[in-house]
Design a protein around this motif. Sequence first.
Motif, PDB file in Angstrom:
ATOM      1  N   UNK A 295       0.852  -1.195   0.000  1.00  0.00           N
ATOM      2  CA  UNK A 295       0.000   0.000   0.000  1.00  0.00           C
ATOM      3  C   UNK A 295       0.882   1.237   0.000  1.00  0.00           C
ATOM      4  N   UNK A 296       0.292   2.380  -0.294  1.00  0.00           N
ATOM      5  CA  UNK A 296       1.056   3.634  -0.277  1.00  0.00           C
ATOM      6  C   UNK A 296       1.561   3.926   1.128  1.00  0.00           C
ATOM      7  N   UNK A 297       0.711   3.692   2.129  1.00  0.00           N
ATOM      8  CA  UNK A 297       1.147   3.924   3.503  1.00  0.00           C
ATOM      9  C   UNK A 297       2.318   3.015   3.859  1.00  0.00           C
ATOM     10  N   UNK A 298       2.209   1.736   3.527  1.00  0.00           N
ATOM     11  CA  UNK A 298       3.282   0.798   3.848  1.00  0.00           C
ATOM     12  C   UNK A 298       4.588   1.195   3.174  1.00  0.00           C
ATOM     13  N   UNK A 299       4.483   1.680   1.951  1.00  0.00           N
ATOM     14  CA  UNK A 299       5.684   2.133   1.239  1.00  0.00           C
ATOM     15  C   UNK A 299       6.350   3.278   1.984  1.00  0.00           C
ATOM     16  N   UNK A 300       5.548   4.245   2.433  1.00  0.00           N
ATOM     17  CA  UNK A 300       6.114   5.374   3.172  1.00  0.00           C
ATOM     18  C   UNK A 300       6.642   4.938   4.535  1.00  0.00           C
ATOM     19  N   UNK A 301       5.886   4.088   5.228  1.00  0.00           N
ATOM     20  CA  UNK A 301       6.320   3.630   6.543  1.00  0.00           C
ATOM     21  C   UNK A 301       7.665   2.927   6.467  1.00  0.00           C
ATOM     22  N   UNK A 302       7.778   1.969   5.559  1.00  0.00           N
ATOM     23  CA  UNK A 302       9.030   1.220   5.453  1.00  0.00           C
ATOM     24  C   UNK A 302      10.174   2.102   4.968  1.00  0.00           C
ATOM     25  N   UNK A 303       9.906   2.958   3.993  1.00  0.00           N
ATOM     26  CA  UNK A 303      10.967   3.813   3.442  1.00  0.00           C
ATOM     27  C   UNK A 303      11.473   4.821   4.470  1.00  0.00           C
ATOM     28  N   UNK A 304      10.542   5.515   5.116  1.00  0.00           N
ATOM     29  CA  UNK A 304      10.926   6.537   6.087  1.00  0.00           C
ATOM     30  C   UNK A 304      11.654   5.934   7.285  1.00  0.00           C
ATOM     31  N   UNK A 305      11.065   4.886   7.849  1.00  0.00           N
ATOM     32  CA  UNK A 305      11.675   4.321   9.055  1.00  0.00           C
ATOM     33  C   UNK A 305      12.997   3.623   8.740  1.00  0.00           C
ATOM     34  N   UNK A 306      13.099   2.997   7.558  1.00  0.00           N
ATOM     35  CA  UNK A 306      14.364   2.327   7.236  1.00  0.00           C
ATOM     36  C   UNK A 306      15.455   3.349   6.946  1.00  0.00           C
ATOM     37  N   UNK A 307      15.102   4.448   6.296  1.00  0.00           N
ATOM     38  CA  UNK A 307      16.073   5.516   6.048  1.00  0.00           C
ATOM     39  C   UNK A 307      16.602   6.039   7.387  1.00  0.00           C
ATOM     40  N   UNK A 308      15.690   6.234   8.336  1.00  0.00           N
ATOM     41  CA  UNK A 308      16.119   6.675   9.661  1.00  0.00           C
ATOM     42  C   UNK A 308      16.923   5.585  10.359  1.00  0.00           C
ATOM     43  N   UNK A 309      16.498   4.331  10.222  1.00  0.00           N
ATOM     44  CA  UNK A 309      17.188   3.193  10.827  1.00  0.00           C
ATOM     45  C   UNK A 309      18.657   3.148  10.393  1.00  0.00           C
ATOM     46  N   UNK A 310      18.907   3.399   9.122  1.00  0.00           N
ATOM     47  CA  UNK A 310      20.290   3.399   8.623  1.00  0.00           C
ATOM     48  C   UNK A 310      21.088   4.533   9.254  1.00  0.00           C
ATOM     49  N   UNK A 311      20.442   5.651   9.516  1.00  0.00           N
ATOM     50  CA  UNK A 311      21.122   6.755  10.191  1.00  0.00           C
ATOM     51  C   UNK A 311      21.449   6.399  11.640  1.00  0.00           C
ATOM     52  N   UNK A 312      20.559   5.643  12.278  1.00  0.00           N
ATOM     53  CA  UNK A 312      20.845   5.186  13.645  1.00  0.00           C
ATOM     54  C   UNK A 312      22.072   4.282  13.646  1.00  0.00           C
ATOM     55  N   UNK A 313      22.149   3.367  12.681  1.00  0.00           N
ATOM     56  CA  UNK A 313      23.309   2.471  12.601  1.00  0.00           C
ATOM     57  C   UNK A 313      24.595   3.264  12.408  1.00  0.00           C
TER      58      UNK A 313
END
Length: 199
Positions: free
Chosen positions: A130-148
Amino acid sequence: MDTACTTDHAASPTFQPRLAGDLAIWIFILAELLAFGVFFAAYAFARAADPELFALGQEGLNRNAGAFNTLVLLTASYCVVRAVHAAEAGRGRQGAPWLLAALGCGGAFVVVKLAEYSAAFDAGISLSSSTFDMFYLSLTFFHFMHVLLGMVILGALWLNARQGRYDPDNLNGIESGAAYWHMVDLVWLVLFPLVYVMR
């Protein structure tokens, strides 16, 4: 009274405003904030176009996990601030335990986020579901990589602090690392309410 304050500052030869950390890290931080800002704006426009779909997608998120991750990132930032203050006071080695604690908080964030991703994938959520799932995964994973990346930086700061490399005359490294970590924290403080909470 104002005149006295002005005179005191003018008479102090050590009063010199300066940029905390390296200029290059601030340019990098501003570029990253711009990228996240574009992401957030795109999310807001997509949500406005289909609020029902986004509200339904948010219902499937674990807000308790998101709130916990907010707490651990804020705690990590507090620990980093304490480490910087120790270095400013000439007690750089005393900042090492604080940096290790911040690193531990980062690790807790990673564990919780991986558990969230695992639950999402088990539920059939993907970038194309879904569009929401795409944004959720993209946004949080982009941030997740910054945390790493932030954890790598915290690890390097911890090693240097243990060796006593930070003092009032050598703050550039720890201030630069702290600025990056605070950026990671700041982004999450926008991301969490935007994606998890706001209806």
